[in-house]
Each structure stands twice: as C-alpha cells, then as structure tokens.
Design a protein around this motif. Structure first.
Motif: not given
Length: 517
Positions: A264, A268, A355-358
């Motif tokens: 990824s 992420k 999980s989450n977006d950076t």
C-alpha cells in the motif's frame, strides 16, 4: 517561418506579385489562396515586414466538415482554447454552424460524475488448474453472496488404507461432487469450490483465505472456519506446518496480510492486533494471556466480542505467528482411535485491522475490521473414536456445540417458516459466530471430508451441513464511524456535483459562442 525573413526583406520598393509570394511560400500549398486574398486588401503597407508575412502564411487549424453527428475530437479541434478566431464558424470560413443536436452529443457526463469506487483487483493464483476454480471467481461469489462454501477432500489416511477401505467420492468438475453409497442412489452436491486430494495448501488458500482477506482490507469483517468430522483434515488446512510449502491458511493469511500492507506504500496507515482463544467444554479461555475464563459481551458498535481477551500489537507476520504458536501449544488436544492428535476444543485466532489514509489526521477515513480464523473441533461418534472418561465428555460437548451451530444455520435458511428466532445463545460457539452467520461479515466455510467408504455417513452429514450453509445471507458493511461515513458520502457527492457544474458551464459557453441572442 524561418525562411520568410530574407524573402520579406526583398520586397522593399514594389508591391509583391502573387507569383513572388507563391514562390516565397513554396512547399505550403494552402498558403496561395491566403496570400491572394491578402493582396486584395486595400491599404496593405509596404514593405511587408516579417511579422505580417508570418501572419499571412500561418497554418490554419484543420476544418472538419459538420456532416451528420460531430465527434468530440472534431469539436475540440475546431474550438481549441488557443485559437478563438479560427474556432468561429461562418460563411467566411466555408463551414456550417453545428446544430444543437451536435452540441448535445458533447454534453455527456464524465467519469468524475459517477459515484463508484474503483474496486481493487485480486492478483493471479499461484497455480491454475482446469479442475479447480480460480481465486478471482471465488471472490466474485463471495462479493455477490457474502458467503463462500468450499469442500476439501483429504487423501486416504494410513488407518483407512490398512482397513482396505475403498473410495466413496466422485468429482463432477470444479464445483460438483457425488457421494457413492451402497445400495442407494448417489448423492449429488454442488458447492462454490471443490478441492480434490492433490490440491496444495497454497491453492486452497488462494480460493478461500485470499478472497476473504481482500474484502477485510477494504474495511469489512471476515470469518473463515473449517468444519468436518474428527480426523478430516481441518487443523491441517488451517494450521499446516510451521514453515515450508505445507503451511496452512492461517500462516499464509498472516504473510499475505503484511505483504498487502507493505504494497500500500505511503497512501495508508495500518495497525494490526491479534489474540487467541479456545472454547473448551463451553468455557472461553484466553490462549495468549493467563488462560483465565472469559465472557462474551455484545455492543451496538462492536457487535459480539470477548471481554478481557489479551491482544498484542503486531508489526510483522512473525509477531502474529508467535501468538498463534503459543496459543496452539496450550490448546486442548487428545488421542482417539480416529486421530492421534485430536482437537478437543474450538480454536479461534482473532485479528483486528485498523486503517486510514495517511493524510487523514482526524480519523475521517478510518475503518476497523475484525477477522476471525476458526479451527472447529470435529464431530465424532463414540463407536468410531473409542472415547471414554474425559475424552467422552469432551466429545459430548463438541457434538452439542456443533448441533447448536446446525440449528442456527437451519433457522437462518428456513425460508418456509418466515421470520423466526435464531438460537445464537444456545452455545458459546454460536454466540461468538453471531456476526459471521447472518450478520455484518463476509464468511468462508471449508468443509473437510474423508474420501473413504468407511466414513461415508459422516461425509454425507458434513456435505449436507455445508449445503445448508450456502443459503445463509449476511449483511456486510464497511466498519466506519457513522459520522465519518456521512462525511465521506457528502465529500463524494460534492466531488460529483462539482464535475457536473463544470460540464454544464462548458456547455453553456459553447451555446453562447454559436447561438448569440
């Protein structure tokens, strides 16, 4: 043009002739009529300077004929943003003004106006076989039905070979299986995937565990469990060997999980925690912590969970496998006539993946997925296992919990009875599987069976159980905070509306350009 400078300087005294200008524009056949028209203009200053000559011989844009329906390419060429004068049709250009119908063909919604998230594809399988369904097709079934049921037939055991038992299984393509019974008609079954005796551990994972992990990484809950009689190969399928090509689904799942996280990149952020427990004689025990008895609780947001379960953060697949190895060493195991190392409890490996977006600093894109990997104890008959004492009591509890599991599946798939009570609370196993059976989860079931005729009745019972499980309908959804979910919906809707406004504004500009009041 570079050649125009000396030509223009040659015309200092007299008005240039058409022939001379044509010679100057040699190699540009389109320039002659343009230059001829320029000679007819009154008051043309003499001498002609380089800039004026350059204006005369500048190559015009192509002039598409508006015959029939205009194409997008024609319109973009005709009405390019850098050449507004050339884009104006009229009698002086010898072109017909585009009709409203032609302009409407250009006013179509673009890809940015569709609220569809791009689906990430599943990579190729390690091996392909004409007798085995592909992992991609198994993923399609899982997405469509939320439940995937696979059957795996193990090779003959030494005990069955020594007894001289013949086979009772006939394969019908990659999804069909027939059970041959003496003096009775063959029982025919159809499942989502049927795996023969020669199917490797990796091939089994590619058709079951990998499609499920694909959905878990998108934010959904997942559950994979192996079912079958004692000695049918459930623990081998789930655990296998600790290393080498015979690793089971759980080790391969852990390896694939961290490979996907690494792939990824920087888009992420992930965190993984893991725990292990067993259900032994209707008691839930922590296999990673101090082994204390635990209680099952239910929360509107989390669903059914184990209160007080010890979980450890994992930075690699080795960390998860360390937890599993420690739990496996503490799991209840006993010897019976059917199996030298018979599992006397239901073992559960639980993974929580966040999980989450950076770029997300307030958790708007955060998802929390729960993945349960379950190795069920096998159903058994006292006559076949020769169990007595504690082994007999364990077998009775195992059969009781599996019977409760069958009752739950019957209640979920009983379409004639209409809405009816589902007895999830009849056992700790069914209570733990409440979200996985008819709830918020994608579920994969692997039915392990023996090919030997001496076990034909147990195999028939397992296949009928799996056939009923195919009819279960789950309601899987992405696990995101409701407020964040609403924010994501509004952000996507805003993006679509912006694209629509931009398209309509461009269409209005085209109409005003050609149809002024």
């Amino acid at each position: 043009p570079r050649w125009a400078t000396p030509r223009a300087e040659a015309f200092e005294a007299d008005r240039p002739t058409l022939k001379e200008l044509g010679t100057a524009a040699e190699g540009l056949p389109w320039a002659a009529p343009r230059l001829e028209k320029a000679l007819e203009l009154p008051g043309l200053p003499m001498p002609i300077v380089v800039e004026e000559l350059g204006d005369l011989v500048e190559e015009p844009a192509p002039e598409p004929q508006w015959a029939g329906r205009a194409t997008q390419a024609d319109f973009c060429t005709l009405h390019g943003p850098g050449d507004p004068e050339e884009a104006t049709p009229g009698p002086q250009r010898g072109r017909q003004r585009p009709s409203l119908a032609d302009l409407r063909t250009l006013n179509v919604p673009g890809a940015d106006e569709v609220c569809v998230q791009s689906a990430r594809g599943l990579g190729p399988d390690a091996h392909s076989d004409s007798h085995l369904r592909s992992g991609a097709s198994c993923l399609e079934i899982l997405v469509r039905n939320t439940v995937l049921v696979a059957v795996r037939i193990r090779p003959f055991s030494l005990r069955e070979t020594s007894q001289g038992s013949g086979g009772c299984v006939r394969f019908e393509g990659p999804t069909g299986i027939a059970l041959q019974r003496e003096e009775e008609k063959d029982a025919l079954f159809s499942f989502d995937c049927v795996m023969r005796q020669d199917v490797s551990q990796r091939d089994a994972f590619d058709r079951t565990g990998r499609p499920l992990l694909h959905k878990v990484l998108e934010g959904y809950n997942g559950c994979l469990f192996a079912y079958g009689q004692t000695g049918s190969g459930k623990t081998w399928t789930m655990q296998g060997e600790t290393s080498g090509p015979n690793r089971g689904i759980i080790p391969l799942m852990c390896q694939e999980l961290f490979q996907e996280i690494g792939a990824s990149g920087s888009t992420k952020k992930f965190s993984v925690s893991c725990g292990a427990l067993e259900i032994y004689n209707e008691r839930v025990k922590d296999l990673f912590g101090d082994g204390a008895d635990l209680q099952l609780r239910e929360d509107p947001g989390r669903g059914v969970y184990v209160e007080g379960l010890t979980e450890s953060l994992a930075a690699s697949s080795e960390d998860v496998l360390g937890v599993i190895e420690k739990g496996q060493a503490r799991r209840a195991v006993g010897k019976t006539n059917m199996n030298e190392h018979s599992s006397r409890s239901h073992a559960v490996v639980s993974l929580t993946i966040t999980s989450n977006d950076t770029c997300d600093t307030i958790g708007e894109t955060q998802t929390v997925s729960k993945l349960n990997l379950i190795d069920l104890a096998g159903s058994e008959r006292q006559k076949s296992t020769g169990a007595f004492g504690d082994r007999l009591k364990e077998g009775a509890q195992i059969n009781k919990s599996l019977s409760a599991l069958g009752n739950v599946i019957n209640a979920l798939t009983d379409v004639k009875g209409g809405r009816r009570h589902v007895p999830y609370r009849d056992s700790k196993l069914t209570r733990l599987l409440q979200d996985s059976l008819g709830g918020n989860s994608y579920t994969v079931m692997i039915c392990n069976c023996s090919p030997a005729r001496v076990n034909v009745e147990e195999t028939l019972s397992s296949l009928r159980f799996a056939e009923r499980a195919k009819k279960i309908e789950n309601k899987a959804r992405v696990n995101r905070d409701p407020a964040s979910e609403k924010f994501m919906e509004l952000a996507e809707e805003n993006k679509v509306l912006r694209a629509k406004v931009a398209r309509l504004e461009a269409h209005i500009c085209r109409l005003e350009e050609h149809y002024e009041a």
